[in-house]
Design a protein around this motif. Structure first.
Motif, mmCIF file in Angstrom:
data_model
loop_
_atom_site.group_PDB
_atom_site.id
_atom_site.type_symbol
_atom_site.label_atom_id
_atom_site.label_comp_id
_atom_site.label_asym_id
_atom_site.label_seq_id
_atom_site.Cartn_x
_atom_site.Cartn_y
_atom_site.Cartn_z
ATOM 1 N N PRO A 1 148.875 95.780 16.825
ATOM 2 C CA PRO A 1 149.768 96.932 17.008
ATOM 3 C C PRO A 1 151.206 96.606 16.623
ATOM 4 C CG PRO A 1 149.298 95.910 19.119
ATOM 5 C CD PRO A 1 148.632 95.074 18.084
ATOM 6 N N LEU A 2 151.857 97.523 15.932
ATOM 7 C CA LEU A 2 153.260 97.325 15.580
ATOM 8 C C LEU A 2 154.152 98.226 16.418
ATOM 9 C CD1 LEU A 2 153.356 96.790 11.713
ATOM 10 C CD2 LEU A 2 153.785 95.172 13.552
ATOM 11 N N HIS A 3 153.719 98.572 17.607
ATOM 12 C CA HIS A 3 154.533 99.405 18.491
ATOM 13 C C HIS A 3 154.326 98.903 19.918
ATOM 14 C CE1 HIS A 3 150.646 101.239 19.291
ATOM 15 N NE2 HIS A 3 150.499 101.289 17.991
ATOM 16 N N THR A 4 155.135 99.394 20.830
ATOM 17 C CA THR A 4 155.052 98.839 22.186
ATOM 18 C C THR A 4 154.257 99.711 23.140
ATOM 19 O OG1 THR A 4 157.084 99.921 22.843
ATOM 20 C CG2 THR A 4 157.285 97.709 21.936
ATOM 21 N N GLY A 5 153.935 100.914 22.752
ATOM 22 C CA GLY A 5 153.171 101.785 23.643
ATOM 23 C C GLY A 5 151.675 101.587 23.466
ATOM 24 N N SER A 6 150.913 101.918 24.477
ATOM 25 C CA SER A 6 149.462 101.951 24.353
ATOM 26 C C SER A 6 148.992 103.020 25.330
ATOM 27 C CB SER A 6 148.845 100.595 24.695
ATOM 28 O OG SER A 6 149.030 100.337 26.068
ATOM 29 N N LYS A 7 147.719 103.336 25.264
ATOM 30 C CA LYS A 7 147.227 104.412 26.118
ATOM 31 C C LYS A 7 147.503 104.122 27.597
ATOM 32 C CE LYS A 7 143.347 107.571 25.669
ATOM 33 N NZ LYS A 7 142.006 107.717 25.094
ATOM 34 N N SER A 8 147.170 102.925 28.005
ATOM 35 C CA SER A 8 147.322 102.623 29.437
ATOM 36 C C SER A 8 148.784 102.596 29.865
ATOM 37 C CB SER A 8 146.632 101.301 29.767
ATOM 38 O OG SER A 8 146.974 100.338 28.822
ATOM 39 N N THR A 9 149.682 102.094 28.969
ATOM 40 C CA THR A 9 151.077 102.074 29.400
ATOM 41 C C THR A 9 151.679 103.467 29.398
ATOM 42 O OG1 THR A 9 151.774 101.541 27.160
ATOM 43 C CG2 THR A 9 151.606 99.721 28.715
ATOM 44 N N ARG A 10 151.119 104.377 28.570
ATOM 45 C CA ARG A 10 151.603 105.751 28.624
ATOM 46 C C ARG A 10 151.249 106.363 29.976
ATOM 47 N NH1 ARG A 10 149.679 106.562 23.195
ATOM 48 N NH2 ARG A 10 151.329 105.420 22.126
ATOM 49 N N VAL A 11 150.019 106.098 30.431
ATOM 50 C CA VAL A 11 149.622 106.572 31.763
ATOM 51 C C VAL A 11 150.553 105.976 32.819
ATOM 52 C CG1 VAL A 11 147.771 106.537 33.488
ATOM 53 C CG2 VAL A 11 147.221 106.861 31.063
ATOM 54 N N LEU A 12 150.808 104.679 32.678
ATOM 55 C CA LEU A 12 151.692 104.000 33.628
ATOM 56 C C LEU A 12 153.092 104.608 33.595
ATOM 57 C CD1 LEU A 12 151.541 101.510 35.558
ATOM 58 C CD2 LEU A 12 152.569 100.185 33.728
ATOM 59 N N GLY A 13 153.553 104.933 32.390
ATOM 60 C CA GLY A 13 154.872 105.526 32.240
ATOM 61 C C GLY A 13 154.964 106.878 32.922
#
Lengths: 259, 235
Positions: free
Chosen positions: A21-33
């Motif tokens: 991945p070349l970005h810092t977000g992922s599905k689980s961290t979006r939920v966490l956010g």
């Protein structure tokens, strides 16, 4: 003869080849956010609106719903992660733990800053002054500088491996020092005066206790979200450095082949 | 390890004996700091000391002499440990010490002992200066000597460890104070309180702090022995 700077394309393909991945977000961290955001909003609602003012400290008490959790997260969670990360890094030389130790310390210092500012704001109406030589406030201030020094070492312009190793030693010794500072300052002030403010004395009803707990949970979630993202940024930076090295190596080899 | 320590310590002290940087620069600096404290805190200002019948007016300078003494020592320590590693960073000396097969723990102990010896000499002069300029009494000499020895051991150990951390860096001079001073904050606290007890009494107030200083010294000497190799090792 000057080396030509590696072209942007070559660099990007080298970077893409290194890691997925070349970005810092992922599905689980979006939920966490989203969870962090919801918790923050509800903490604001509970702390500022729903809870009644405290009997003796009135509205200034509301600051403590933020102050206490930030202190807990930075001093007991963040710097402990830095300690563990530093120890594992020295044993295994794994970049993961080095970067995690750094990310946790960075967010920890931020939270400690929040603790200090809210503590002083709370002190003004409660004690009548912004600064009281209260044991906890004083040792928190020293701890803040202690870990600011750790972050300064992480930012040094030098060989990354040597820097990581020195930072790891510092991460371990700083935790040792955190304990010494806390106890010696407490002992010092304890001789002159009792605790200026005793938590057990405050009257907290059900809603207030719930809000306090909510504050602790919220700040942990926010901390986790921030650290994960800070870690991923650091990881990408590390990969970018390595990719730059890959490109440079490849170009050197190509140069050699052309001769 | 101890043989290496003795070698390194005697080397550092011989370098100092010929260069005399500490005696001609750091020592006068420390004495100057003592005088500047007098300017900052007017010698005429007085506080009321004691409670009930036994109250008396004492000059603030006399009352805070222990803290000023240790502050002057801390500032001088920054210069002394800077000097201790400045002599190693020219011509890759630190690498040379390592290549010579010296035990890193021994190198740490050696450099620490040299700093310790230099600081003790400095403290003797600065201490006499404090008595002369601020005029405090001396109630418990044994406690004073114990405090000075254990505090200086801790300062030398922590100072050497942190100076090694910044060794060979261009930003060394600005980084070391930021790293070392928060670490030495508890030492300043404990040493000041123990010295206060030693000067004004009762000595019972001072011994627990002297004990804390001893614990700090042991802890940081241990940390330095363990960590020094990792710190000076290059990639």
């Amino acid at each position: 003869m000057n080396d030509p700077a590696p072209s942007q394309d070559a660099f990007e393909s080298a970077l893409a080849a290194r890691t997925a991945p070349l970005h810092t977000g992922s599905k689980s961290t979006r939920v966490l956010g989203v969870l962090a955001l919801v918790l923050l909003v509800s903490l604001l609602a509970f702390a500022l609106v729903i809870t009644p003012p405290e009997v003796s400290q009135r509205d200034s008490f509301r600051l403590l719903y933020l102050h206490v959790p930030s202190a807990i997260v930075s001093l007991y969670v963040a710097f402990a992660i830095t300690l563990v990360g530093s120890i594992i890094y020295l044993r295994k030389q794994s970049v993961f733990w080095d970067l995690l130790a750094g990310a946790a310390a960075e967010v920890g210092v931020l939270f400690l800053g929040i603790t200090l500012v809210t503590g002083m704001l709370w002190g003004k109406p409660t004690w009548g002054v912004y600064w009281q030589w209260d044991p906890r406030l004083t040792s928190t201030a020293v701890s803040f500088v202690l870990y600011a020094g750790y972050l300064a070492v992480r930012k040094l312009d030098m060989d990354p491996v040597v820097r990581s190793r020195r930072a790891a030693v510092l991460g371990i010794v700083s935790f040792l020092n955190l304990i010494i500072v806390r106890y010696s300052v407490q002992w010092w002030r304890g001789l002159h005066q009792g605790q200026t403010f005793d938590v057990a004395d405050t009257q907290m009803d059900g809603v207030m206790l719930f809000t306090a707990l909510l504050g602790v949970i919220t700040m942990h979630v926010v901390f986790a979200w921030l650290v994960i993202h800070r870690f991923r940024v650091a990881w990408l930076e590390h990969q970018a450095d390595e990719a730059g090295l890959d490109v440079a190596l490849r170009e050197r080899r190509a140069e050699g082949a052309n001769v | 390890m101890l043989r290496d320590a003795r070698l390194v310590a005697s080397k550092d002290l011989r370098v100092e004996a010929t260069s005399r940087v500490l005696t001609t620069q750091v020592l006068p600096f420390a004495l100057l700091v003592l005088i500047l404290f007098g300017f900052g805190i007017s010698p005429d200002q007085q506080v009321i000391s004691g409670a009930g019948e036994g109250t008396e007016r004492v000059a603030i300078l006399e009352k805070v002499a222990p803290g000023l003494f240790w502050l002057a020592v801390l500032f001088s320590t920054l210069l002394a440990i800077g000097r201790s590693f400045a002599i190693e960073s020219v011509d890759g000396n630190l690498d040379a010490l390592r290549m010579a097969g010296l035990d890193p723990a021994g190198v740490f102990l050696g450099k620490m002992s040299a700093v310790l010896a230099e600081l003790l000499v400095l403290e003797l002069v600065v201490g006499l200066g404090c008595f002369a300029l601020y005029g405090p009494p001396l109630a418990h000499p044994v406690l004073l000597v114990t405090t000075v020895l254990s505090a200086t051991l801790g300062i030398a150990a922590a100072g050497t460890l942190y100076a090694a951390l910044a060794a060979g860096l261009r930003v060394r001079d600005t980084l070391v104070p930021l790293l070392v001073l928060p670490v030495l904050a508890p030492v300043l606290l404990a040493a000041t309180l123990a010295t206060e007890a030693a000067l004004f009494g009762p000595d019972g107030d001072g011994w627990p702090w002297a004990l804390l200083l001893g614990a700090f010294a042991v802890l940081y000497t241990g940390a330095g022995i363990l960590a020094f190799g990792t710190l000076v090792e290059e990639s």
